[in-house]
Design a protein around this motif. Structure first.
Motif, short mmCIF file in Angstrom:
data_model
loop_
_atom_site.label_atom_id
_atom_site.label_comp_id
_atom_site.label_asym_id
_atom_site.label_seq_id
_atom_site.Cartn_x
_atom_site.Cartn_y
_atom_site.Cartn_z
N GLU A 20 36.38 35.62 50.31
CA GLU A 20 35.33 35.98 49.36
C GLU A 20 35.49 37.41 48.88
OE1 GLU A 20 31.78 35.16 51.57
OE2 GLU A 20 31.82 33.02 51.07
N ARG A 21 35.77 38.33 49.80
CA ARG A 21 35.99 39.73 49.42
C ARG A 21 37.22 39.85 48.52
NH1 ARG A 21 34.92 40.42 54.88
NH2 ARG A 21 37.11 40.91 55.29
N ALA A 22 38.28 39.13 48.86
CA ALA A 22 39.50 39.18 48.05
C ALA A 22 39.24 38.64 46.64
CB ALA A 22 40.62 38.39 48.72
N ALA A 23 38.47 37.57 46.54
CA ALA A 23 38.15 36.99 45.23
C ALA A 23 37.32 37.96 44.40
CB ALA A 23 37.40 35.67 45.40
N LEU A 24 36.32 38.58 45.01
CA LEU A 24 35.48 39.52 44.27
C LEU A 24 36.28 40.75 43.84
CD1 LEU A 24 32.13 39.35 46.26
CD2 LEU A 24 32.68 38.35 44.03
N HIS A 25 37.18 41.20 44.69
CA HIS A 25 38.02 42.33 44.33
C HIS A 25 38.91 41.97 43.13
CE1 HIS A 25 40.41 45.96 44.76
NE2 HIS A 25 41.50 45.21 44.71
N TYR A 26 39.52 40.81 43.16
CA TYR A 26 40.38 40.37 42.06
C TYR A 26 39.57 40.21 40.78
CZ TYR A 26 43.70 37.75 39.30
OH TYR A 26 44.52 37.34 38.28
N LEU A 27 38.42 39.54 40.87
CA LEU A 27 37.61 39.29 39.68
C LEU A 27 36.97 40.57 39.14
CD1 LEU A 27 35.97 35.93 40.71
CD2 LEU A 27 37.78 36.28 39.02
N GLY A 28 36.85 41.58 39.98
CA GLY A 28 36.36 42.87 39.52
C GLY A 28 37.38 43.59 38.65
N ARG A 29 38.62 43.22 38.80
CA ARG A 29 39.69 43.87 38.02
C ARG A 29 40.18 43.03 36.85
NH1 ARG A 29 44.28 46.37 41.48
NH2 ARG A 29 44.52 47.46 39.52
N TYR A 30 40.17 41.71 37.01
CA TYR A 30 40.76 40.83 36.01
C TYR A 30 39.83 39.68 35.67
CZ TYR A 30 44.90 43.09 37.95
OH TYR A 30 45.79 44.02 38.41
N ALA A 31 39.86 39.26 34.41
CA ALA A 31 39.21 38.02 34.00
C ALA A 31 40.16 36.89 34.40
CB ALA A 31 38.96 38.00 32.51
N ALA A 32 39.62 35.80 34.86
CA ALA A 32 40.49 34.72 35.33
C ALA A 32 39.80 33.37 35.16
CB ALA A 32 40.84 34.93 36.80
N THR A 33 40.63 32.35 35.11
CA THR A 33 40.13 30.98 35.14
C THR A 33 40.00 30.56 36.60
OG1 THR A 33 42.35 30.05 35.10
CG2 THR A 33 41.29 30.42 32.97
N ARG A 34 39.36 29.44 36.82
CA ARG A 34 39.23 28.94 38.18
C ARG A 34 40.60 28.63 38.77
NH1 ARG A 34 39.29 24.93 41.53
NH2 ARG A 34 37.68 24.64 43.09
N ALA A 35 41.46 28.02 37.96
CA ALA A 35 42.80 27.67 38.43
C ALA A 35 43.58 28.93 38.82
CB ALA A 35 43.55 26.90 37.35
N ARG A 36 43.46 29.98 38.03
CA ARG A 36 44.17 31.23 38.34
C ARG A 36 43.62 31.86 39.61
NH1 ARG A 36 48.56 34.11 38.68
NH2 ARG A 36 48.20 36.31 38.40
N LEU A 37 42.30 31.81 39.81
CA LEU A 37 41.71 32.36 41.02
C LEU A 37 42.22 31.62 42.26
CD1 LEU A 37 39.75 34.32 42.38
CD2 LEU A 37 37.94 32.62 42.02
N VAL A 38 42.31 30.31 42.18
CA VAL A 38 42.84 29.53 43.30
C VAL A 38 44.28 29.92 43.59
CG1 VAL A 38 43.50 27.18 44.02
CG2 VAL A 38 41.25 27.59 43.02
N GLU A 39 45.11 30.08 42.55
CA GLU A 39 46.51 30.50 42.74
C GLU A 39 46.58 31.84 43.46
OE1 GLU A 39 48.60 30.78 39.06
OE2 GLU A 39 48.17 28.70 38.51
N VAL A 40 45.76 32.79 43.01
CA VAL A 40 45.78 34.14 43.59
C VAL A 40 45.36 34.09 45.06
CG1 VAL A 40 44.61 36.38 43.53
CG2 VAL A 40 45.48 35.36 41.42
N LEU A 41 44.31 33.34 45.35
CA LEU A 41 43.83 33.27 46.75
C LEU A 41 44.84 32.59 47.66
CD1 LEU A 41 40.04 32.50 46.19
CD2 LEU A 41 41.12 34.69 46.79
#
Length: 188
Positions: A20-41
């Protein structure tokens, strides 16, 4: 922070809270789709494992749950992302096919792609590809936007080739290159 070649890395624990912290950190820096967020995590989980092992079933479940939670809270909005990305690509002079392919590549479904293209193509007088071609001509200083009003055949041939390589049809490229600057500005 990779370890030396030949030495195994020590595995670090993965938890749902950490994801959850990693997702919030990433989304705080970049706009992303759900699919991209899953890839990053998933990539972040793999980096925490020894030898880049894939996530376990439990970890994969956490990744999906965190992505779903981000969508639920409104941190990830595929439709808004698709509209913004499509508008950006249109301003850069990309044709409709290229915009659709880019959105699909970023994890937007066919419905989202169609909606995004429909939203940016609101002017009936100027279709999406005509507006994109005019934007490309302005950006690259082709046709009426060029430095000199009388162009050589060689320069025109190069401009025509560049527009066709960008994905525009021959007839549309010729039409845009032959238009006056005022008419092109009306398309933009």
């Amino acid at each position: 922070m990779r370890s030396e070649p030949g030495k195994a890395r020590r595995a670090r624990p993965v938890s749902k809270e950490w994801l959850e912290r990693a997702a919030l950190h990433y989304l705080g820096r970049y706009a992303a789709t759900r699919a991209r967020l899953v890839e990053v995590l998933i990539r972040k989980v793999r980096r925490r494992h020894e030898d880049d092992a894939p996530p376990s079933a439990e970890e994969a479940g956490w990744v999906e749950a965190v992505a779903d939670r981000c969508v639920e809270l409104g941190y990830v909005d595929d439709a808004a992302y698709a509209r913004a990305r499509a508008a950006t690509l249109l301003r850069k002079g990309k044709p409709g096919r290229a915009i659709a392919a880019d959105l699909r590549h970023r994890g937007i479904g066919e419905e989202g792609v169609a909606e995004a293209l429909e939203r940016i193509d609101t002017d009936e007088n100027a279709g999406l590809d005509r507006r994109a071609a005019a934007a490309l001509a302005r950006r690259r200083r082709f046709g009426a936007f060029g430095t000199g009003k009388d162009q050589s055949d060689d320069r025109r041939r190069k401009e025509l080739g560049a527009m066709m390589r960008a994905g525009f049809s021959y007839s549309l490229a010729v039409e845009i290159l032959d238009m006056e600057e005022e008419a092109l500005r009306e398309l933009l």
